[in-house]
Motif scaffolding. Sequence first.
Motif, mmCIF file in Angstrom:
data_model
loop_
_atom_site.group_PDB
_atom_site.id
_atom_site.type_symbol
_atom_site.label_atom_id
_atom_site.label_comp_id
_atom_site.label_asym_id
_atom_site.label_seq_id
_atom_site.Cartn_x
_atom_site.Cartn_y
_atom_site.Cartn_z
ATOM 1 N N ARG A 451 13.187 -13.051 -0.436
ATOM 2 C CA ARG A 451 12.023 -13.410 0.393
ATOM 3 C C ARG A 451 11.817 -12.371 1.501
ATOM 4 N NH1 ARG A 451 10.419 -15.654 5.054
ATOM 5 N NH2 ARG A 451 12.532 -15.601 5.895
ATOM 6 N N ARG A 452 12.908 -12.028 2.155
ATOM 7 C CA ARG A 452 12.777 -11.043 3.241
ATOM 8 C C ARG A 452 12.385 -9.667 2.686
ATOM 9 N NH1 ARG A 452 18.046 -12.408 7.130
ATOM 10 N NH2 ARG A 452 17.703 -14.666 7.236
ATOM 11 N N ALA A 453 12.918 -9.321 1.519
ATOM 12 C CA ALA A 453 12.553 -8.034 0.904
ATOM 13 C C ALA A 453 11.071 -8.022 0.557
ATOM 14 C CB ALA A 453 13.400 -7.795 -0.344
ATOM 15 N N GLY A 454 10.575 -9.143 0.072
ATOM 16 C CA GLY A 454 9.163 -9.231 -0.266
ATOM 17 C C GLY A 454 8.280 -9.042 0.945
ATOM 18 N N ARG A 455 8.713 -9.595 2.042
ATOM 19 C CA ARG A 455 7.931 -9.455 3.276
ATOM 20 C C ARG A 455 7.881 -7.984 3.704
ATOM 21 N NH1 ARG A 455 9.956 -13.243 7.875
ATOM 22 N NH2 ARG A 455 11.592 -11.691 7.966
ATOM 23 N N ILE A 456 9.018 -7.305 3.585
ATOM 24 C CA ILE A 456 9.058 -5.882 3.946
ATOM 25 C C ILE A 456 8.175 -5.071 3.000
ATOM 26 C CG2 ILE A 456 10.576 -3.863 4.042
ATOM 27 C CD1 ILE A 456 12.833 -5.854 4.883
ATOM 28 N N ALA A 457 8.267 -5.386 1.702
ATOM 29 C CA ALA A 457 7.456 -4.656 0.723
ATOM 30 C C ALA A 457 5.977 -4.813 1.002
ATOM 31 C CB ALA A 457 7.788 -5.131 -0.688
ATOM 32 N N ARG A 458 5.576 -6.013 1.372
ATOM 33 C CA ARG A 458 4.145 -6.237 1.666
ATOM 34 C C ARG A 458 3.710 -5.417 2.873
ATOM 35 N NH1 ARG A 458 5.462 -11.318 -0.186
ATOM 36 N NH2 ARG A 458 6.006 -12.133 1.862
ATOM 37 N N THR A 464 0.232 1.905 2.977
ATOM 38 C CA THR A 464 -0.004 3.037 2.076
ATOM 39 C C THR A 464 -1.484 3.121 1.751
ATOM 40 O OG1 THR A 464 0.246 1.755 0.059
ATOM 41 C CG2 THR A 464 2.253 2.666 1.019
ATOM 42 N N PRO A 465 -1.916 4.268 1.231
ATOM 43 C CA PRO A 465 -3.336 4.397 0.894
ATOM 44 C C PRO A 465 -3.726 3.664 -0.374
ATOM 45 C CG PRO A 465 -2.206 6.521 0.659
ATOM 46 C CD PRO A 465 -1.189 5.524 1.081
ATOM 47 N N ALA A 466 -2.823 2.835 -0.914
ATOM 48 C CA ALA A 466 -3.148 2.093 -2.128
ATOM 49 C C ALA A 466 -4.242 1.080 -1.839
ATOM 50 C CB ALA A 466 -1.899 1.391 -2.632
ATOM 51 N N ALA B 140 13.893 11.838 -2.377
ATOM 52 C CA ALA B 140 14.237 10.652 -1.591
ATOM 53 C C ALA B 140 13.093 9.653 -1.476
ATOM 54 C CB ALA B 140 14.683 11.078 -0.193
ATOM 55 N N ILE B 141 11.954 9.989 -2.053
ATOM 56 C CA ILE B 141 10.792 9.100 -1.925
ATOM 57 C C ILE B 141 10.987 7.822 -2.748
ATOM 58 C CG2 ILE B 141 8.332 8.909 -2.504
ATOM 59 C CD1 ILE B 141 8.727 10.643 -0.103
ATOM 60 N N ASP B 142 10.433 6.737 -2.259
ATOM 61 C CA ASP B 142 10.455 5.464 -2.980
ATOM 62 C C ASP B 142 9.327 5.477 -4.013
ATOM 63 O OD1 ASP B 142 10.366 2.881 -3.887
ATOM 64 O OD2 ASP B 142 10.337 1.950 -1.905
ATOM 65 N N PHE B 143 9.707 5.508 -5.276
ATOM 66 C CA PHE B 143 8.707 5.533 -6.330
ATOM 67 C C PHE B 143 8.446 4.137 -6.913
ATOM 68 C CE2 PHE B 143 10.149 9.951 -6.204
ATOM 69 C CZ PHE B 143 8.923 10.582 -6.059
ATOM 70 N N GLY B 144 8.771 3.130 -6.140
ATOM 71 C CA GLY B 144 8.473 1.766 -6.556
ATOM 72 C C GLY B 144 7.003 1.445 -6.358
ATOM 73 N N ASP B 145 6.587 0.367 -6.980
ATOM 74 C CA ASP B 145 5.173 0.002 -6.951
ATOM 75 C C ASP B 145 4.670 -0.315 -5.541
ATOM 76 O OD1 ASP B 145 4.934 0.356 -9.633
ATOM 77 O OD2 ASP B 145 5.235 -1.760 -10.139
ATOM 78 N N ALA B 146 5.557 -0.800 -4.689
ATOM 79 C CA ALA B 146 5.099 -1.182 -3.355
ATOM 80 C C ALA B 146 4.643 0.026 -2.552
ATOM 81 C CB ALA B 146 6.225 -1.904 -2.609
ATOM 82 N N GLY B 171 -0.899 4.014 -20.242
ATOM 83 C CA GLY B 171 -0.851 2.746 -20.959
ATOM 84 C C GLY B 171 0.095 1.742 -20.347
ATOM 85 N N GLY B 172 0.142 1.706 -19.045
ATOM 86 C CA GLY B 172 1.000 0.752 -18.363
ATOM 87 C C GLY B 172 2.420 1.245 -18.133
ATOM 88 N N THR B 173 2.737 2.407 -18.696
ATOM 89 C CA THR B 173 4.082 2.978 -18.500
ATOM 90 C C THR B 173 4.037 3.964 -17.343
ATOM 91 O OG1 THR B 173 4.533 2.792 -20.851
ATOM 92 C CG2 THR B 173 5.940 4.293 -19.578
ATOM 93 N N PRO B 174 4.994 3.860 -16.424
ATOM 94 C CA PRO B 174 4.982 4.794 -15.291
ATOM 95 C C PRO B 174 5.005 6.247 -15.764
ATOM 96 C CG PRO B 174 6.538 3.019 -14.881
ATOM 97 C CD PRO B 174 6.072 2.878 -16.301
ATOM 98 N N SER B 175 4.157 7.047 -15.157
ATOM 99 C CA SER B 175 4.079 8.457 -15.534
ATOM 100 C C SER B 175 3.725 9.260 -14.292
ATOM 101 C CB SER B 175 3.011 8.648 -16.617
ATOM 102 O OG SER B 175 3.022 9.979 -17.091
#
Lengths: 962, 210
Positions: A451-458, A464-466, B140-146, B171-175
Amino acid sequence: MSLLPTTRGPREAAAPSARLGPQPGEVIDRRRSIPFTWNGEPHTAHPGDTITSALAAAGVRVFARSYKYHRPRGLLTADYLDPGAFLQVGDEPNVRGAHRLVEAGMAVSSQNTWPSLRYDLKAVNQLAGRFLATGFYYKTFIKPEPLWPLYEKVLRRFVHAGAITPERGAAVYDHRHAHPDVVVAGGGPAGMAAAVAAARAGASVMLVEENHQLGGHLRWGDAADLTALAELRARVAAEPGIEVLLDSVVTGRYDDNWVGIAQRDLPGVTERLIKARAKTLIVAPGLIERPYVFAGNDLPGVMLSTAVRRLINLYAVRPGRRAVVMSANPEGDLAVADLERAGVEVAAVLDARDRKGVVRAHGRGGLRAVETNEGRRIEADLLVTATGWTAPTSLLNQSGDRPIYDPRSARFVPDPARMPENVLAAGEVVGDAGVEAIVEHAEAVGREAARRAGRIARAWRAATPAPADTTDPSDDDPVTIPSLAPQPHPELFAAGTGGFVDFCEDVSAKDITTAVAEGYDSVELVKRYTTVTMGPTQGKLETVNAVALVAAATGRSIAETGTTTWRPVYSPVTLGALAGRPHEPVRYSPMQSWHERHGATPLVAGQWIRPEHYGDPAAEVRAVRTGVGIIDVTPIGKLDLQGPDVPQLLNLLYVNKWSKLGIGRVRYGVMCAEDGVVMDDGVTGRLGEDHYLMSTTSSGAATVWEWVENWLQTAHPDWRVHVTPVTTAYASINVAGPRSRELLARLTDVDLSADAFGYMNVRTGAVAGVPDCVLWRIGFTGELSYEIHVPASYGLHVWERLMAHGADLGVQPFGVEAQRILRLEKGHFIVGQDTDGLTQGFTAGIDGLIKLDKADFVGLPELAWQRERDEHPHLVGLRPVDGSVVPPEASQILDRSGGIAGRVTSSRMSPTLGRAIGLAQIDRELAAVGTRVTVRLPDGRDITAEVTDTVHVDPEGERQRV
Amino acid sequence: MSDTPIARGPVAVSPATVRDGWEVDARVATGTLTLSDESPLAKVHVRAPFDGASRAALGVGFGRTARADLGTGEVLVVGSGPGEWLVLGAPNTAGALRAAIEERLAGTGEFTTVLDLTHGRGLLRLTGREAATVLGGVCAIDFGDAVTPDGTALRSSLAAVVTDIVRDDQGGTPSYLLHVERSSGQYLADALLDPGRPSGLEVTGFRGLA
């Protein structure tokens, strides 16, 4: 003292095997046997055996000698922490023999014993034991100070450590960066349950376990424990979001949850340091069983209850034949049951809860008898103690927590109020109330961590520019974490009869009390004075006992005494893992494969790998002077400049004028820094109305780019100029020599005639069918030459065409060495070789280039002052009178009084002139052409040389202007 | 030895085949974690004000990517830096693409530069579920979706080489497209393959933009 027999030697009859029949939780594969050697003797192990379990199964009881006194040491914990099992494996020292699995062909030996582990003459230290007491080194070797290096050499010979070889080993080390939502430190029941719960809540999890299997103490437990273990392992395996790292340790927790993990379970990699940026960290290390302090407690045969349970249940090894057990807890009682099941005669059980206990162990080289506090003496070869637990709170301490001493459970426990938001604790480090309660607690911790990790991720995602994320749920309510209390346990630390507190450092109970008596009454001072807790186990076995002894000696309570500071790293990390895989970028030109195929000697020039020569640089020089040669000059820095204000930029950065450079023209320029020191040179060509191509030195490409951007961005952001580095956009080839025009004409549609394409001009066109090439007619070699810049993907194609179409002209490739000779013959200086960090413009001999009448340029005031002072050294040509002597570069030039008047900056044997030539920086008094000077060679000889013009070949420039 | 120009990427190929005038690797990976040299793709570099009309014309800002058709077929527009864009297109379309972009930006009135860097840069593509783990060996960068979801562009150091990293899932696969100075292409490929082999990283031939 036991100099003598401590372990089975070759002349002794082989001890009967201590290997038991199959055990329910054993981790060895009995179907196979693998060979290894121990101190040169052949042994076998089963896959899954540790080094010491295999040896113990063969009857070996002594594995090492102690650090200071060289006392024989056997197994104490039978796991990673065991202080009696630091071994040499091949060329790898300090291997933890009770943890490292046997591999086929391993050569295992004891460390720093002489002449052998069995007969270790260094055990003579025990005779001097009374003189080696607390602070011995500080007191003894402080004076006379000059003798310290001698002391150091002698002392090093007695240090209990392995040997390394100076040769580079086959070990491979690595680094990895990771960003898991949750790192779980510890793969016991709590760690597994927490990891599963976190993963089920959607978190990515790294589950880190020091041992070779998940499970913690369940692995050596009873049938119920094994059932629980199987269920938990199945749950872990079913979660794809969990990455399990076995034989791996969380080594430290740093700011912002930067977590170091030493990973050792990778095939082909000796050790990898994972730098994990965990959103939350769950600390679930379990408990560590604590040794009991009494006289003789380091004798081989004295073990912790968890050690004998590991040996019996994991490795099917009988730890002794006749045992005495001192138990203060249920785990100790279970050890009794295990021993009896393993066929060990349990001579006595001393129930510490009834105040029964051991006060002394007797033996020489191994346990023979146990003396109890009731005055009994019991013959035994195994003494098992179960006297308490230490909560390894290191990672929590490193997170800001300050554990509190709980006298009820006789251990330090975490203080939840001091833990940061992104660190949680689970399992026995918090409390021990049975597997079910531990799992329930850990599952809640795992969910809360997710839960805490999720809060940080959000929060990160929002930054981010996403695109805005609308799928994440809003913050959930905190998970209710059930309480988990430590079970009551008697306070048992020391019997009061002496014995060792720190088995790694040979620190005794007496050392602790002596230190306190000498005034070191703080546990931190005692630690530093005695080195207690400073060995490889880093206090995990020793800290609480040491604190208890300090408390007893000072009259304070344990809580008042407090603990020492547990700092990273939690367990030792190899220097190789800290260094990781070396990342040293190298750069190649598009023609690199051709150079390799044609025998070029590689030259490392900065990051570039360049051909130094193809076998005979002098012949390469002659080829250029008489025919035609081609050289790969791709590393020359190249900047694309576009915009209407480029001329202003060039005027600012170069010492000469640029306003009137016409399209199709090329001009040479020198850049100086604000202090007037030469920083780079090169040519710039004007390709179009607002389009220029600037070249820089190879080594200065990045510096000049930054320099240009710096001036544009900070001083003149109003100027309309865009700068793009294009060094490697072009493969650059210099075609040089009197027949260069003839060769190039065969491959290009550009009119190369002298009238159409004169010296210091630039054209664009196709070469060898490749469009958009840039051709400069310039001459670093002093010959007719064309520097062609080809779109890099076609570089090899053009190079091969030049070689093929010039075969009848005798075209030769030439390397950097030939180019250096050619340019020296022509008198061109190289920035950084013929200049240095103090060489201002007029020293470099570019007087005609420096336009002090310009309104402004970088370095103008300093250069104006340099000329006004007129006392600077000069760059001159130099020729030794004896033309066969080539003075090494950096040879000093002496003035008439023997003082230093300059130095040789470049020096070569000229194939064209057949004599030595050079360039030198020299005081102005000696700079006149024709002056004879003395050059002192590095070997001390003096030679005479004559100052000349800088240009040694073709001073009129006729060859390059044809 | 043919007199017909053959273009070559920065990474050595074995065995080789020729596609669209480019010598490319003929290997076809069987695994799911792959590295390919995509250097034949047209690479056009744009400089313009950070947040002006050109940005609107290119359709994407710093740190993000967008697929578009600028008149030369589908291209990938990457906001590669503050005031910098990288436009990737099919092989041998750089000239047309550059012209199309210049035309598009001409009306903005802004000071812009459009430069064909096809031959000046190396472009690798790392694809697979474990791609982020491989990158974690050199960055060192975080390449996770978040932090770096699909469509992210950033500039960082990979194995000590400045690299534009563009997440462009297939096609949905990380690239990840990895854009570097051409001369560093071989080094970067080696730096990825070495630690990536335990994860099953394989070289595969040129794939193209789709």
